[in-house]
Design an enzyme around this catalytic site. Structure first.
Site, short mmCIF file in Angstrom:
data_model
loop_
_atom_site.label_atom_id
_atom_site.label_comp_id
_atom_site.label_asym_id
_atom_site.label_seq_id
_atom_site.Cartn_x
_atom_site.Cartn_y
_atom_site.Cartn_z
N GLY A 297 0.86 -1.19 0.00
CA GLY A 297 0.00 0.00 0.00
C GLY A 297 0.89 1.23 0.00
O GLY A 297 1.11 1.89 -1.02
N CYS A 367 -9.75 22.11 16.81
CA CYS A 367 -9.74 22.32 18.26
C CYS A 367 -9.23 21.10 18.97
O CYS A 367 -10.01 20.32 19.56
CB CYS A 367 -11.14 22.67 18.74
SG CYS A 367 -11.63 24.23 18.06
#
Ligand code: LLP
Length: 415
Positions: A297, A367
């Site tokens: 991959g 955040c």
């Protein structure tokens, strides 16, 4: 020359070029954040892999089954299809996407974990796909799915076993052995003592047993070599035992895991030695195999992609310097936020070298304190409006991105 420069990434007049195009121009034209992939780099990576596995002994085929979880972008799939690849798919969705990109059923190996009957039913709608069983306990589900699907032709099945050894660049990416490096149990594969029983049960139900598979983990470096070859030995031994028990296999699938270079100081996995080791052992074992399979991959896709982001401002706080960019790791390159060990090189595409180097943290707009692309990197301080390139973003970045904080996952282009 910088260690990461090559045919895809080049520096000219102190600016970064991607396959000959200025990164800043692409950022301007398509907007940022932006993933940029290179077809040519994918093919170069494929070529180097095939070179490692050559010469191929007569009568044997080396199948390169791209682990599409790394990056299922259509352009990437089509490029690798043209390059002669097979596909390693892990969900019905991936099987569908591979088929749509043009892969034939016969070139798809489906390896699912924690699978439900419906998953199998969806996969069996394409009866040429090879189903790779990950648990003895999956057999009943597969059989039930086959009955419901009323398939006439024999379903091609292989078995993923867990050879009792695994390696990965961090504990979450070790996928074989009884426990990972941090002590957590490993869910994958059929344990050694149950492999024969799994083959026998599948055979008694009329499945066509074609292969044995293992996948040890992801992101190997040089130090992983001894363990990976030990696992090759175990696989060959197991295939020999199966042959004695009457199972003539078509292929052995050694999985993926070969790490590309993420860091300058990283010692690369010796792929040519590993490939030669496999080919030699397979030839000597005289197992009557038609093929060996590998499932890369990140080796194929990681280096073929970068993420471009824009510096919005430089913030100073308690003596720390932050280059605040218009992207969040979770939505773009989530690996550093998920894995403590993951590292992505950051290059200032607008001014590659020059200027006083300082300790800069490249911070995203989410955040969460962990939303940083790089912590305290020694870089010439970027300026507002500069384009930064986060390297090795072609694998496990877009495919693992989320919409956390309701931010969009960026656009992708393929050069
Ligand atoms: N084959 C199977 C059955 C796999 O599960 C995987 C990856 C591969 C092949 C390909 O492994 P590769 O050659 O890419 O190392 N999210 C992590 C990687 C997890 C890979 C899981 N399985 C990361 O970002 O590093």
């Amino acid at each position: 020359m910088n260690w990461w420069e090559g045919e895809f990434l080049r520096v000219r007049n102190n600016r970064l070029y991607l396959e000959g195009q200025p990164a800043e121009q692409l950022a301007e034209k398509y907007g940022t954040p932006l993933y940029v992939y290179s077809r040519k780099q994918l093919l170069r990576n494929l070529r180097s892999l095939r070179e490692a596995f050559s010469p191929v002994p007569a009568g044997l085929e080396v199948r390169v089954a791209y682990a599409m979880k790394a990056n299922p972008h259509r352009g990437i799939l089509k490029t690798l299809l043209k390059g002669g690849c097979w596909i390693d798919a892990v969900s019905p969705g991936e099987v569908q996407t591979a088929l749509k990109a043009g892969f034939s059923e016969e070139k798809i190996i489906f390896t699912g974990t924690s699978i439900c009957q419906k998953d199998f039913e969806q996969v069996l709608q394409h009866p040429g796909v090879t189903v790779n069983i990950d648990a003895y306990e999956q057999i009943d589900l597969l059989e039930a799915a086959r009955r419901r699907s009323r398939i006439r032709q024999p379903v091609r099945v292989s078995v993923r076993w867990n050879p009792g050894l695994g390696r990965g660049f961090c504990s979450q990416t070790v996928t074989a052995g009884d426990r990972s490096s941090d002590g957590s149990p490993i869910k994958f594969g059929v344990e050694d003592s149950r492999v024969l029983a799994t083959f026998r049960r599948l055979q008694s139900l009329g499945f066509k047993l074609v292969g044995l598979h293992q996948h040890l983990g992801s992101g190997w470096t040089e130090e992983d070599f001894p363990v990976t070859v030990k696992a090759v030995d175990r696989m060959i031994k197991k295939a020999g035992e199966l042959k004695k028990a009457g199972f003539e296999l078509e292929f052995l699938d050694f999985g993926g895991g070969f790490g590309p270079r993420y860091k300058e100081e990283q010692r690369l996995f010796p792929l040519p030695e590993y490939a030669a080791y496999i080919l030699d052992k397979v030839e000597r074992a005289k197992l009557g195999l038609k093929a060996i399979v590998i499932e890369p991959g990140k080796h194929l896709a990681a280096e073929a992609g970068v993420l471009l982001v824009r510096v919005e401002y430089i913030k100073k706080s308690y003596g720390n310097l932050f280059a605040c960019v218009n992207a969040g790791t979770f939505n773009t390159v989530p690996r550093p936020a998920i894995y403590e060990e993951a590292y992505h090189e950051i290059v200032n595409a607008s001014q590659v070298n020059g200027g006083k180097k300082q300790k800069v943290t490249v911070a995203g707009h989410l955040c969460e304190t962990g939303d940083v692309f790089g912590i305290e990197r020694i870089l010439p301080l970027p300026r507002c409006g500069h384009i930064l390139a986060i390297l090795m973003a072609g694998a496990y970045c877009h495919s693992m991105a989320s919409r956390f904080n309701l931010r969009e996952i960026p656009k992708e282009i393929v050069l």
